[in-house]
Design a protein around this motif. Structure first.
Motif, PDB file in Angstrom:
ATOM      1  N   TRP A 190      -7.487 -39.695  49.276  1.00 13.70           N
ATOM      2  CA  TRP A 190      -7.997 -40.776  48.531  1.00 13.70           C
ATOM      3  C   TRP A 190      -9.493 -40.644  47.770  1.00 13.70           C
ATOM      4  O   TRP A 190      -9.660 -40.949  46.670  1.00 13.70           O
ATOM      5  N   PRO A 191     -10.350 -40.343  48.679  1.00 15.02           N
ATOM      6  CA  PRO A 191     -11.943 -39.971  48.057  1.00 15.02           C
ATOM      7  C   PRO A 191     -11.599 -39.113  46.900  1.00 15.02           C
ATOM      8  O   PRO A 191     -12.480 -38.887  45.920  1.00 15.02           O
ATOM      9  N   SER A 192     -10.800 -37.817  47.173  1.00 14.22           N
ATOM     10  CA  SER A 192     -10.636 -36.906  46.253  1.00 14.22           C
ATOM     11  C   SER A 192     -10.165 -37.348  45.153  1.00 14.22           C
ATOM     12  O   SER A 192     -10.481 -36.874  43.856  1.00 14.22           O
ATOM     13  N   LEU A 193      -8.951 -38.187  44.950  1.00 13.72           N
ATOM     14  CA  LEU A 193      -8.480 -38.685  43.734  1.00 13.72           C
ATOM     15  C   LEU A 193      -9.275 -39.591  43.152  1.00 13.72           C
ATOM     16  O   LEU A 193      -9.546 -39.260  41.771  1.00 13.72           O
ATOM     17  N   LEU A 194     -10.286 -40.426  43.780  1.00 16.35           N
ATOM     18  CA  LEU A 194     -11.156 -41.097  42.882  1.00 16.35           C
ATOM     19  C   LEU A 194     -12.252 -40.252  42.167  1.00 16.35           C
ATOM     20  O   LEU A 194     -12.369 -40.515  41.023  1.00 16.35           O
ATOM     21  N   LEU A 195     -12.630 -39.344  42.915  1.00 13.02           N
ATOM     22  CA  LEU A 195     -13.456 -38.480  42.286  1.00 13.02           C
ATOM     23  C   LEU A 195     -13.111 -37.764  41.044  1.00 13.02           C
ATOM     24  O   LEU A 195     -13.620 -37.593  40.098  1.00 13.02           O
ATOM     25  N   THR A 196     -12.068 -37.406  41.424  1.00 15.80           N
ATOM     26  CA  THR A 196     -11.260 -36.544  40.281  1.00 15.80           C
ATOM     27  C   THR A 196     -10.900 -37.420  39.066  1.00 15.80           C
ATOM     28  O   THR A 196     -10.942 -36.798  37.910  1.00 15.80           O
ATOM     29  N   LEU A 197     -10.687 -38.594  39.218  1.00 15.39           N
ATOM     30  CA  LEU A 197     -10.253 -39.452  37.821  1.00 15.39           C
ATOM     31  C   LEU A 197     -11.729 -39.667  37.367  1.00 15.39           C
ATOM     32  O   LEU A 197     -11.509 -39.703  36.275  1.00 15.39           O
ATOM     33  N   ASP A 198     -12.655 -39.832  38.161  1.00 16.54           N
ATOM     34  CA  ASP A 198     -14.038 -40.158  37.403  1.00 16.54           C
ATOM     35  C   ASP A 198     -14.289 -39.000  36.518  1.00 16.54           C
ATOM     36  O   ASP A 198     -14.594 -38.955  35.240  1.00 16.54           O
ATOM     37  N   VAL A 199     -14.244 -37.580  37.153  1.00 19.18           N
ATOM     38  CA  VAL A 199     -14.586 -36.619  36.365  1.00 19.18           C
ATOM     39  C   VAL A 199     -13.653 -36.250  35.204  1.00 19.18           C
ATOM     40  O   VAL A 199     -14.213 -36.048  34.021  1.00 19.18           O
TER      41      VAL A 199
END
Length: 362
Positions: A295-304
């Motif tokens: 979940w935190p990986s997905l959120l950060l990746t979507l931001d980038v």
């Protein structure tokens, strides 16, 4: 006296910036050594930083206004006083001391040479107190460290800060070694008089794991992990030609999902701050760890991915602005959720609850 007060004032002005620089390393060391933060212990540590800063300012300042500070006509120079216990002669001469004249005893305490020796003793007095109470050192190590530190200061002064200045700007005085070492010894002996109101040092300095992982501990661990990830990204992955968001997602999953499973629940930040991840049964579970890291990986990746796409287009539409606003609101909501959770008894965030994992302090 006024010049000493000026240097102490300068040290007090600079201390907040020094404290800011050393705050994070100090907190990390406190968690690693003691397992928890203790306000009084932190206060003692930062008071030691303030003492060392004052010591440095008092023995090194004021510096010469130019690197070429030799007297007129001199290329280099040396300022040495290598006669042991010469201060006795200097005090007696300045005070016009005579054993059969009672008034001469009083004049000793008015002599500038006496004040210089007394100042050098008092300068190292706190060092002996810190070494006995906080660092739990014995008499001989304290005396040797006081002598070594004094020798380092005298060599620094006698060499013009190791050649930085053309000539020494202070006298390398062997009597200062004696006075400073005596100050450290007296501080060691008198330490109980200054620390009687403080908790017993064994209780203050014992290791005791905290009941839970505090927000400060967790944020610093996040910061350490961010630095590690940034280094990996900058020195290796950024040079690859593959999709940057995909590479970032893989890196984050491996770091926050796979690495804790392989390394007993640790990332580098968690290892440094001495807490680990485990499932609610106290075990390592691969899929739960992977779920937690997703979940935190997905959120950060979507931001980038979003910001990379915005930077690639020449015109930003209203839809782009709306998406940006939605992402901003999402981050604000996540921040408020974090603030809310850290004030509760159960500090786990949503992805920790969904993955049925928890943090355990060591």
């Amino acid at each position: 006296m006024s010049i000493y007060l000026e240097q102490i004032f300068q040290a007090a002005m600079i201390f907040p910036f020094v404290a800011l620089i050393f705050t994070i390393p100090t907190i990390i060391l406190q968690y690693r050594r003691f397992g928890h933060l203790h306000f009084l212990r932190l206060l003692i540590v930062f008071s030691f930083y303030l003492y060392i800063l004052n010591l440095a300012f008092l023995v090194m300042l004021p510096l010469p206004t130019t690197l070429h500070n030799c007297p007129d006509g001199a290329v280099s120079g040396a300022l040495y006083q290598l006669e042991p216990f010469r201060f006795f002669t200097d005090i007696a001469k300045e005070a016009h001391f005579h054993p059969q004249v009672p008034e001469s005893y009083l004049r000793i305490f008015k002599a500038s040479s006496f004040y210089q020796v007394a100042f050098n003793i008092l300068l190292f007095l706190p060092l002996g107190v810190y070494f006995r109470y906080y660092f739990i050192q014995r008499f001989i190590p304290t005396a040797l460290f006081s002598l070594g530190l004094s020798l380092f200061i005298e060599i620094t002064q006698g060499t013009g800060v190791y050649g930085l200045f053309a000539c020494p700007y202070r006298v390398l005085d062997v009597d200062d070694l004696f006075a400073n070492t005596l100050g450290g010894i007296l501080g060691f002996i008198a330490a109980p008089l200054f620390t009687f109101f403080l908790p017993e040092r064994k209780r203050l300095l014992r290791y005791q794991a905290a009941d839970r992982v505090s927000a400060v501990r967790r944020v610093i661990a996040w910061g350490v992990d961010y630095v590690i990830l940034q280094l990996i990204w900058s020195f290796y992955l950024e040079t690859l030609s593959y999709s940057k968001p995909v590479l970032l997602f893989i890196l984050l999953i491996l770091y926050f999902g796979v690495l804790p499973y392989l390394w007993k629940g640790f990332t580098f930040g968690k290892w440094l701050l001495r807490f680990r991840i485990e499932d609610i049964n106290g075990r390592r579970h691969f899929f739960r760890f992977l779920h937690r890291g997703t979940w935190p990986s997905l959120l950060l990746t979507l931001d980038v991915a979003y910001f990379q796409w915005v930077n690639s287009v020449s015109i930003v539409s209203r839809v782009d602005a709306f998406i940006f606003l939605a992402i901003l609101c999402l981050h604000a909501a996540f921040f408020l959720l974090v603030i809310f959770r850290i004030t509760r008894a159960d500090t786990r965030l949503f992805y920790e609850k969904w993955s049925r994992t928890k943090k355990r302090p060591l």
